[in-house]
Design a protein around this motif. Structure first.
Motif, PDB file in Angstrom:
ATOM      1  N   ASP A 129       0.830  -1.206   0.000  1.00 46.06           N
ATOM      2  CA  ASP A 129       0.000   0.000   0.000  1.00 46.06           C
ATOM      3  C   ASP A 129       0.865   1.256   0.000  1.00 46.06           C
ATOM      4  O   ASP A 129       0.517   2.260  -0.649  1.00 46.06           O
ATOM      5  N   GLU A 152      -6.746  -9.136   1.935  1.00 39.38           N
ATOM      6  CA  GLU A 152      -7.876  -8.241   1.697  1.00 39.38           C
ATOM      7  C   GLU A 152      -9.148  -8.877   2.252  1.00 39.38           C
ATOM      8  O   GLU A 152      -9.170 -10.057   2.609  1.00 39.38           O
ATOM      9  N   THR A 153     -10.201  -8.083   2.328  1.00 37.41           N
ATOM     10  CA  THR A 153     -11.500  -8.587   2.777  1.00 37.41           C
ATOM     11  C   THR A 153     -12.550  -8.353   1.703  1.00 37.41           C
ATOM     12  O   THR A 153     -12.325  -7.612   0.725  1.00 37.41           O
ATOM     13  N   ASP A 197     -13.207  -4.763   1.196  1.00 38.71           N
ATOM     14  CA  ASP A 197     -12.273  -4.035   0.340  1.00 38.71           C
ATOM     15  C   ASP A 197     -12.710  -4.084  -1.113  1.00 38.71           C
ATOM     16  O   ASP A 197     -12.610  -3.075  -1.842  1.00 38.71           O
ATOM     17  N   ALA A 248     -14.025  -1.121  -3.637  1.00 38.04           N
ATOM     18  CA  ALA A 248     -13.388  -0.943  -4.941  1.00 38.04           C
ATOM     19  C   ALA A 248     -14.367  -1.081  -6.097  1.00 38.04           C
ATOM     20  O   ALA A 248     -13.990  -0.872  -7.256  1.00 38.04           O
ATOM     21  N   ARG A 276     -18.611  -8.817   4.910  1.00 35.67           N
ATOM     22  CA  ARG A 276     -17.692  -7.742   4.549  1.00 35.67           C
ATOM     23  C   ARG A 276     -16.328  -7.900   5.230  1.00 35.67           C
ATOM     24  O   ARG A 276     -15.299  -7.546   4.670  1.00 35.67           O
ATOM     25  N   SER A 277     -16.315  -8.443   6.444  1.00 34.96           N
ATOM     26  CA  SER A 277     -15.058  -8.600   7.193  1.00 34.96           C
ATOM     27  C   SER A 277     -14.324  -9.897   6.862  1.00 34.96           C
ATOM     28  O   SER A 277     -13.238 -10.135   7.394  1.00 34.96           O
ATOM     29  N   ASN A 284      -3.881 -10.132  -2.556  1.00 35.63           N
ATOM     30  CA  ASN A 284      -4.302  -9.627  -3.856  1.00 35.63           C
ATOM     31  C   ASN A 284      -3.474 -10.304  -4.945  1.00 35.63           C
ATOM     32  O   ASN A 284      -2.255 -10.107  -5.016  1.00 35.63           O
TER      33      ASN A 284
END
Length: 637
Positions: A46, A79-80, A83, A87, A147-148, A154
C-alpha cells in the motif's frame, strides 16, 4: 576480619580449559552467523502504491524504481470482501431467503474460495452451471460479517511483485472461528500466490490458541518461513517461535510515531544496528516522511542509504533465511562443565578438611558437569560461571604482589571474559541466535558479583566492629544513597527488555560513539566500570604499601573496588546477549576496555597524589612477584 580466597596455578589451568572448550563451542555459532548475512529490505505494498501514484507511476513502475535502490521484499496483507465492495468489484444484496454476491468474476472466485475455506457450513451455491457469476449464500450470514471475511492476498499485487523479483511476505491475521482447515488453507493459498514468508498481523497469531501447531507444520510443508516481529506483543508469537526456531526469521519495524522523531541519519542507524548487532534479517522500511516534492524518489534514496550502510557492515541485501542449526557435539558442553567444576574444586578445596567432604564435593561437581547435557540445567551452570569468574578476577587482584596496574587490569578482564565465554559456549543453539530463548540469569550475574566484591573487601580491609560503633555522618549517608540509586537504575537498564528508557542525551552520545568507533562500547564500562577499576587497582596497591593496621580507609577501598566490578560484570553481560553476533560483542569489549582503561589511567595520574599518599617512610617493600604470571616490583602507577 581475616578472610581470603586463594588461587593456585591449578585454578588458572582450570580457567584456561574453560576458555578453550568454550571457544570450540562458539566456533559453531560463529560459523552459523557468518553463513547468514543476507538481509531483506521490505516495504508494504500500500505504501509503494501510494508513493508511486503521487508521482504518476503504476505499481510495477514503482517496484522497478525501488528495486534499483535495494528493495527486495514486499509485504502483502490479506484483503476482505469489504475491500472489494469499496473498490466496486462486488455488490451485496439481501433478500428474505438469501444473501447474494455479484460482481467481477475474478473477485467472485476469490470470495468463493474464502467461503469454502472459512465457512464450510455456509451451503454455498454457485449459479450458471458451475461458473462463478453469482454467489448465493444462506440468509444466516449477515452482510456485515461477510464484509469482514478475509479473502487472501491480492493476486494482481502478487503477480507484479513476482515479476519484479520481490520476495512476498504474507501478512495474515487470526479470525474468529478459525479451524485447522482455515489455518492450513490460508498458508497454502498464500504460498500458491508466491509468498515465501508469513508475518502475523493484529493481536494474535493465525491459529491462536489450539491450531498453532498446525500453523508451524503447514509453514514447514509449504517451505515458508515465519517472520517474528521484534518487540511485538502478539498472542501466540512466543509459542510458534519456540516450536520452530529453525524456521524463523526476525523482523524489525518502526511505527510512524517513532519515525516522526528521527532524522535521516538516526533512521539509517536504527535499521543498521538492528541488522548488524541484533541479528535481524528482515527490515520493514516505512517512509520517514509521507509528504515531499517527489515522495517515491525520496523514499527510494532512503532505502538506498540503508542498503549502502548494511553493505559497509559486511551484510548482504538478499533473500532472508533462518540461522542454520549447527549440530554441536554434546561432549563440548560436558567439557566446559567439567573444566568449570575443576576450577571450583581448586578454589574450595582448602576449606574441605576431610576426605569425605572432598569426595562429596567431587560427586556434586561431576553431576554438575553431566547436567550440561540438558539445556535447562546447563543454564544454571552458565549462571555459576558468569557469577564466579569476575569474583576470581578480584581474588587474583587481592593476592597479586607487584604494582603493574595495566597487567592486573588485563588479567582481570581476561578472567572475567571467560565467564561470558562459558555462558555462550553452554547456551549455544539456534533458539539463542534468534532470541527465542535467552539467558535468564543476566541480572543476577551482573549485580550479585558486585555486591559480593564490596562485602568481601569491606570485611577484609575494614574494622567492622569499630565501624559499627562510629557515628554515621551525613556525607556517608549521601554517598551510600547515591550508590544504591545508581545500582537500582543499572538493574532496571540491564537485560534485553528493560523498563528504563534511554534519555535523548544518551541516545545522541551512543550515536556519536557508534559513528566514530564502528561498534559502540557500553557506557557503564567506559564511564564508570573500567576507569574505577584502574583507580581501585592503584588504590589497593597503595593501601598495601601502607601499614595495614590502619584500616580507616578500608570502606572507601571496598566502595571503589565495588564500582570497578561494574565493568568486569558488564564484560560478562555483553557475552550473555546471545543474539548479538560474536564479532560485535568482541569488538565492544575490546573498544570499551581500551577507552575505559585509558580514561581511568589518566584519572589515576591526576588524583593519585591526593588519595592515600605515599611518603618515603611509608613504603613497606611488600609487593614482590610470587604468583603464576610472574613479574617483579613495578613502578607505582
Amino acid at each position: 576480619m581475616k578472610i581470603s580466597i586463594s588461587l593456585s596455578r591449578w585454578t588458572y589451568y582450570g580457567i584456561a580449559a574453560c576458555a578453550l572448550f568454550s571457544l570450540v563451542s562458539l566456533a559453531f555459532r560463529f560459523s552459523a552467523e557468518r553463513s547468514n548475512r543476507a538481509v531483506a529490505m521490505a516495504a508494504e505494498v500500500d505504501t509503494v502504491e501510494a508513493l508511486g501514484l503521487s508521482q504518476g507511476k503504476t505499481l510495477p513502475r514503482a517496484f522497478k524504481e525501488l528495486t534499483k535502490c535495494g528493495l527486495n521484499s514486499v509485504i502483502l496483507s490479506e484483503e476482505t470482501v469489504g475491500d472489494l465492495v469499496v473498490a466496486g468489484q462486488l455488490r451485496l444484496s439481501l433478500t428474505p431467503a438469501n444473501l447474494f454476491v455479484a460482481g467481477d468474476k475474478f473477485a467472485l472466485q476469490r470470495v468463493a474460495r474464502a467461503i469454502k475455506l472459512r465457512l464450510p457450513a455456509s451451503n454455498l451455491k454457485i449459479d450458471t452451471q458451475g461458473k462463478v457469476a453469482l454467489l448465493k449464500l444462506s440468509k444466516n450470514i449477515s452482510p456485515s460479517y461477510l464484509r469482514s471475511l478475509p479473502i487472501g492476498l491480492n493476486p494482481i499485487h502478487a503477480k507484479h511483485a513476482l515479476k519484479s523479483k520481490l520476495t512476498i511476505i504474507a501478512r495474515c491475521a487470526n479470525q474468529m472461528g478459525a479451524t485447522e482447515k482455515t489455518v492450513r488453507g490460508t498458508i497454502e493459498w498464500a504460498r500458491y500466490l508466491g509468498a515465501l514468508v508469513f508475518l502475523p498481523s493484529g493481536d494474535q497469531v493465525l491459529g491462536r490458541r489450539s491450531n498453532l501447531k498446525a500453523l508451524s507444520d503447514e509453514l514447514k510443508k509449504q517451505k515458508m518461513y515465519f517472520a517474528n516481529p521484534e518487540f511485538a506483543k502478539i498472542g501466540g508469537l512466543e509459542t510458534v517461535a519456540e516450536d520452530a526456531p529453525e524456521n524463523m526469521v526476525r523482523l524489525h519495524a518502526a511505527q510512524a510515531a517513532e519515525l516522526d522523531k528521527y532524522s535521516e541519519a538516526e533512521y539509517v542507524e536504527r535499521f543498521d544496528l538492528a541488522a548488524s548487532e541484533r541479528g535481524i534479517r528482515v527490515l520493514l522500511l516505512r517512509p520517514l516522511s509521507i509528504s515531499g516534492a517527489e515522495p517515491l524518489t525520496e523514499y527510494g534514496k532512503l532505502v538506498g542509504k540503508v542498503a549502502k550502510t548494511l553493505k559497509s557492515e559486511g551484510l548482504e541485501i538478499g533473500y532472508p533465511h533462518p540461522f542454520k542449526n549447527k549440530k554441536i557435539n554434546p561432549v563440548w558442553f560436558v567439557l566446559i562443565g567439567a573444566s568449570l567444576a575443576f576450577t571450583v574444586f581448586t578454589v574450595i578445596s582448602p576449606w574441605l578438611k576431610s576426605d569425605s567432604a572432598k569426595f562429596i564435593a567431587i560427586g556434586i561437581l561431576v553431576l554438575m558437569a553431566l547436567s550440561c547435557l540438558v539445556p535447562k540445567t546447563a543454564e544454571y551452570v552458565a549462571l555459576l560461571a558468569a557469577f564466579m569468574m569476575p569474583l576470581l578476577a578480584f581474588a587474583y587482584l587481592d593476592q597479586a604482589k607487584d604494582r603493574s596496574m595495566v597487567k592486573h587490569f588485563a588479567i582481570m578482564t581476561l578472567i572475567s571474559l571467560v565467564g561470558g565465554l562459558c555462558v555462550g559456549g553452554l547456551l549455544n543453539g539456534v533458539q539463542y541466535y534468534t532470541h527465542t530463548d535467552q539467558f535468564s540469569g543476566v541480572k543476577i550475574a551482573h549485580f550479585l558479583p558486585i555486591a559480593v566484591v564490596g562485602i568481601y573487601f569491606f570485611l577484609k580491609y575494614s574494622e567492622t566492629k569499630e565501624l559499627l560503633k562510629t557515628p554515621v555522618f551525613w556525607g556517608q549517608i549521601v554517598v551510600g544513597f547515591c550508590v544504591l540509586v545508581v545500582l537500582a537504575f543499572m538493574l532496571m537498564r540491564t537485560g534485553n527488555d528493560n523498563p528504563a528508557g534511554v534519555s535523548g542525551i544518551e541516545l545522541k552520545l551512543r550515536s556519536l560513539l557508534a559513528h566514530f568507533l564502528h561498534v559502540r562500547p557500553r557506557s557503564k564500562e567506559i564511564f564508570i566500570g573500567h576507569p574505577m577499576m584502574i583507580l581501585s587497582i592503584g588504590l589497593l596497591i597503595r593501601y598495601k604499601l601502607l601499614n595495614l593496621s590502619d584500616r580507616s580507609r578500608g570502606g572507601w577501598l571496598a566502595l571503589a573496588l565495588m564500582a570497578g566490578a561494574i565493568g568486569q560484570t558488564s564484560i560478562v553481560n555483553t557475552m550473555c546477549h546471545l543474539h548479538t553476533p560474536l564479532t560485535v560483542g568482541a569488538m565492544r569489549i575490546v573498544i570499551g576496555w581500551i577507552i575505559g582503561g585509558a580514561w581511568g589511567y589518566v584519572l589515576w595520574l591526576i588524583v593519585k597524589d591526593f588519595i592515600v599518599p605515599i611518603d618515603s617512610t611509608s613504603r613497606q617493600g611488600v609487593l614482590f612477584s610470587d604468583h603464576p604470571f610472574g613479574g617483579g616490583e613495578g613502578k607505582d602507577g
